[in-house]
Design an enzyme around this catalytic site. Structure first.
Site, short mmCIF file in Angstrom:
data_model
loop_
_atom_site.label_atom_id
_atom_site.label_comp_id
_atom_site.label_asym_id
_atom_site.label_seq_id
_atom_site.Cartn_x
_atom_site.Cartn_y
_atom_site.Cartn_z
N LYS A 20 -6.07 -3.96 13.22
CA LYS A 20 -5.55 -2.59 13.30
C LYS A 20 -6.13 -1.71 12.20
O LYS A 20 -6.64 -0.63 12.46
CB LYS A 20 -4.02 -2.61 13.17
CG LYS A 20 -3.41 -1.23 12.95
CD LYS A 20 -1.90 -1.28 12.85
CE LYS A 20 -1.36 -1.49 11.47
NZ LYS A 20 -1.32 -0.31 10.59
N ASN A 21 -6.04 -2.18 10.95
CA ASN A 21 -6.43 -1.30 9.85
C ASN A 21 -7.93 -1.03 9.82
O ASN A 21 -8.37 0.01 9.35
CB ASN A 21 -5.93 -1.86 8.51
CG ASN A 21 -4.42 -1.73 8.40
OD1 ASN A 21 -3.80 -1.05 9.18
ND2 ASN A 21 -3.85 -2.42 7.42
N CYS A 114 7.12 8.03 4.32
CA CYS A 114 7.22 7.12 5.45
C CYS A 114 8.24 6.05 5.13
O CYS A 114 8.82 6.04 4.05
CB CYS A 114 5.86 6.51 5.78
SG CYS A 114 5.40 5.22 4.66
N ARG A 119 4.03 7.19 -0.61
CA ARG A 119 2.61 7.14 -0.26
C ARG A 119 1.87 8.47 -0.44
O ARG A 119 1.47 9.11 0.54
CB ARG A 119 2.43 6.63 1.17
CG ARG A 119 2.97 5.23 1.33
CD ARG A 119 2.87 4.76 2.75
NE ARG A 119 1.70 3.95 3.00
CZ ARG A 119 1.49 3.32 4.14
NH1 ARG A 119 2.33 3.43 5.13
NH2 ARG A 119 0.40 2.59 4.29
N VAL A 121 -1.28 11.11 -1.59
CA VAL A 121 -2.72 11.07 -1.31
C VAL A 121 -3.52 11.65 -2.48
O VAL A 121 -4.64 12.11 -2.32
CB VAL A 121 -3.08 11.80 0.01
CG1 VAL A 121 -2.61 11.02 1.21
CG2 VAL A 121 -2.54 13.22 0.02
N ASP A 307 1.46 -6.55 3.57
CA ASP A 307 1.72 -6.53 5.02
C ASP A 307 2.19 -7.89 5.55
O ASP A 307 2.50 -8.01 6.74
CB ASP A 307 0.45 -6.09 5.77
CG ASP A 307 0.18 -4.61 5.61
OD1 ASP A 307 1.05 -3.88 5.08
OD2 ASP A 307 -0.92 -4.15 6.01
N ARG A 399 3.30 -0.28 17.43
CA ARG A 399 2.31 0.42 16.60
C ARG A 399 1.20 -0.53 16.18
O ARG A 399 0.05 -0.14 16.09
CB ARG A 399 2.98 0.92 15.32
CG ARG A 399 3.72 2.22 15.44
CD ARG A 399 4.05 2.73 14.05
NE ARG A 399 2.89 2.48 13.20
CZ ARG A 399 2.94 2.06 11.94
NH1 ARG A 399 4.08 1.86 11.35
NH2 ARG A 399 1.83 1.85 11.25
C1 UD1 Z 1 -3.32 0.45 3.77
C2 UD1 Z 1 -2.94 -0.23 5.05
C3 UD1 Z 1 -1.53 -0.79 4.97
C4 UD1 Z 1 -1.38 -1.69 3.74
C5 UD1 Z 1 -1.86 -0.97 2.50
C6 UD1 Z 1 -1.88 -1.86 1.26
C7 UD1 Z 1 -4.21 1.04 6.67
C8 UD1 Z 1 -4.19 1.95 7.83
N1 UD1 Z 1 -3.02 0.73 6.14
O1 UD1 Z 1 -2.45 1.55 3.60
O2 UD1 Z 1 -1.28 -1.55 6.16
O3 UD1 Z 1 -0.01 -2.03 3.58
O4 UD1 Z 1 -3.20 -0.48 2.69
O5 UD1 Z 1 -2.65 -3.00 1.50
O6 UD1 Z 1 -5.23 0.57 6.27
N2 UD1 Z 1 -1.22 5.47 -3.54
C9 UD1 Z 1 -1.12 6.52 -4.43
N3 UD1 Z 1 -1.98 7.58 -4.27
C10 UD1 Z 1 -2.92 7.63 -3.29
C11 UD1 Z 1 -3.02 6.54 -2.40
C12 UD1 Z 1 -2.16 5.46 -2.55
O7 UD1 Z 1 -0.28 6.51 -5.32
O8 UD1 Z 1 -3.66 8.63 -3.20
C13 UD1 Z 1 -0.29 4.31 -3.67
C14 UD1 Z 1 0.60 4.15 -2.44
O9 UD1 Z 1 1.73 5.00 -2.50
C15 UD1 Z 1 0.97 2.69 -2.49
C16 UD1 Z 1 -0.29 2.05 -3.10
O10 UD1 Z 1 -1.03 3.11 -3.69
O11 UD1 Z 1 2.07 2.49 -3.36
C17 UD1 Z 1 -1.17 1.35 -2.07
O12 UD1 Z 1 -1.51 2.24 -1.06
P1 UD1 Z 1 -2.89 2.18 -0.27
O13 UD1 Z 1 -3.67 1.01 -0.73
O14 UD1 Z 1 -3.52 3.52 -0.34
O15 UD1 Z 1 -2.38 1.92 1.19
P2 UD1 Z 1 -2.81 2.67 2.52
O16 UD1 Z 1 -4.27 2.92 2.51
O17 UD1 Z 1 -1.90 3.81 2.78
#
Ligand code: UD1
Length: 438
Positions: A20-21, A114, A119, A121, A307, A399
């Site tokens: 999926k990811n 969520c 989460r 960006v 996950d 999903r």
């Molecule tokens: C991806 C995966 C998700 C998995 C996660 C961690 C996809 C579509 N989803 O999510 O299934 O659980 O990696 O392995 O690939 N963070 C910040 N600022 C940012 C970005 C992230 O603080 O700009 C924090 C998030 O809130 C979280 C942590 O970093 O606490 C990890 O997030 P991230 O690795 O970015 O996960 P996703 O890419 O959203």
């Protein structure tokens, strides 16, 4: 709604779908490609459909035949992703990198909170700014653009405060078409990041170091057509490994990439299950009569994946002794605890730590799934429990799992979906609500 009658022994083989990811990131990456892009091994999932809707809204042409998805991004007609769709799929925010690289402008709504945490960006945004983008956030919309007559991002040295999967993917995609060299330090090392890098390379991008914590991208002027097959889903495979263990059964799974399952396999062996690598792409799990407790701490790859945390918690509820589970990646990812306790588990939570005291038996109960992996954990608990479990909130499962119910039925599990009028109504309502998570 799903009904499960527990305590059946499972037996047979499970076919693992594409990741999926990876699929979501690679579909966003198709925005970089001005020619034909053929993706193979695309899983059949609601999240993939939503990403396809977002690409279609941006003007891409798409055709799907089974697990093959053809995308043509010659004409991107829009630089703005629609809020209704982005709010339902956090991964769609990753489109900001390729849109900006290709068009010099991107408008993508903030994905919002969520089910499993806030989460933000910020890491995506700071990295794009380091590459010369102006970024304004107004009315919930991130508006990023590159000024000048020839709007092209510039290579930069970027250090990520945290090895975010999404930020690494966004910035890597953006850098493929930038002017000069970009270095991403403290990059995420997840296999899906490497898969995206391999996909971009197959289109002509120049990327080194994917899969390590330093990724170096030499920007090129344009990318070309590609045919690419997505890696198997390590989280789906891990979920079936736990299904074998928790039901004291024997299951084989393929295709898999054993290296991607190292942490999960190590923990299964630690609790007493047998895991045998039968070939480079096939693994067999044999659950023991009784398992013992173990501690788990979720970490970025190659650490134990967040996950898989919920699914292992279900397994540890029935393992003898006390297990300590520490969730370090997301701040609100223990919501399945209350539901597992309704089934007779003995779990206490303090902050981001869950202490699981093994019990001899779970008992079937009505429960509610709160997010994607939590719903998988409840299915696993239901397979092991005495009597009938009913799980509400199946939209979460759809999903991220490709035909989980059918695959479990094929190996002898007793479960079935029920869809009354009420469920159908609430399902379509919840499709319009932001309910993301993993
Ligand atoms: C991806 C995966 C998700 C998995 C996660 C961690 C996809 C579509 N989803 O999510 O299934 O659980 O990696 O392995 O690939 N963070 C910040 N600022 C940012 C970005 C992230 O603080 O700009 C924090 C998030 O809130 C979280 C942590 O970093 O606490 C990890 O997030 P991230 O690795 O970015 O996960 P996703 O890419 O959203």
């Amino acid at each position: 709604m799903l009904e499960i009658w527990g305590r059946s022994t499972l037996k047979g083989h499970v076919q693992i779908s594409g990741a999926k990811n990876s699929a979501l990131a690679i579909m966003a990456g198709a925005l970089l490609c001005p020619e034909d892009c053929r993706l193979r091994n695309v899983p059949s999932l609601m999240d993939v459909q939503r990403m396809a809707q977002i690409l279609a809204a941006l003007g891409l042409k798409m055709e799907q035949h089974g697990d093959v998805l053809d995308i043509n991004g010659r004409d991107i007609q829009q630089s703005q992703a629609p809020y209704e769709l982005v709010s339902q799929l956090r991964a769609s925010f990753f489109a900001i990198g390729p849109l900006l690289a290709r068009l010099g402008v991107a408008r993508v709504p903030l994905p919002g909170g969520c089910a499993i945490g806030a989460r933000p960006v910020d890491l995506h945004v700071r990295g794009l700014q380091a590459m010369g983008a102006d970024v304004q956030i107004e009315h919930g919309m991130v508006h990023a653009y590159v000024s000048g007559s020839n709007p092209r991002l510039k290579g930069a040295k970027i250090y990520l405060d945290y090895p975010s999967v999404g930020a690494t993917e966004t910035l890597m995609m953006a850098a493929t078409l930038a002017d000069g060299e970009t270095t991403i330090e403290n990059a995420a090392q997840e296999p899906e990041v490497t898969d995206l890098a391999n996909f971009c390379q197959a289109m002509g991008a120049r990327i080194r170091g994917a899969g390590t914590n330093t990724i170096i991208i030499d920007g090129v002027k344009s990318l070309h057509s590609v045919e690419y097959s997505i890696i198997p889903d390590r989280i789906e495979a891990g979920t079936f490994l736990v299904a074998g263990a928790i039901t004291h059964s024997e299951l084989s799974l393929s295709p898999i990439i054993p290296d991607h399952l190292t942490a999960a396999i190590a923990k299964l062996r630690a609790i007493g299950a047998k895991v045998i690598l039968e070939s480079p792409t096939c693994v067999r799990v044999i659950g023991a009569n009784s398992h013992v407790a173990t501690d788990i701490e979720t970490l970025p790859y190659p650490g134990f994946p967040t996950d898989m945390q919920a699914q292992f918690m279900a397994l540890l509820t029935l393992s003898e002794g006390d297990s300590v589970i520490t969730e370090t990646v997301f701040e609100n990812r223990l919501r399945h605890v209350a539901e597992l306790n309704r089934m007779g588990a003995d779990i206490r939570v303090k902050g981001n730590i869950a202490i699981v005291r093994g019990v001899p038996m779970l008992s079937g109960a009505p429960v509610v799934a709160t997010d994607l992996r939590a719903s998988a954990a409840l299915v696993l608990a239901g397979l092991a429990a005495n009597g009938k479990t009913t799980i509400e909130g199946l939209q979460h499962l759809d999903r991220g799992y490709d035909n989980l119910v059918g695959k479990l039925q094929n190996v002898g599990a007793r479960l079935q979906r029920l869809k009354g009028d009420k469920e159908a109504e609430s399902e379509s309502a919840s499709l319009n609500t932001a309910n993301l998570g993993g």
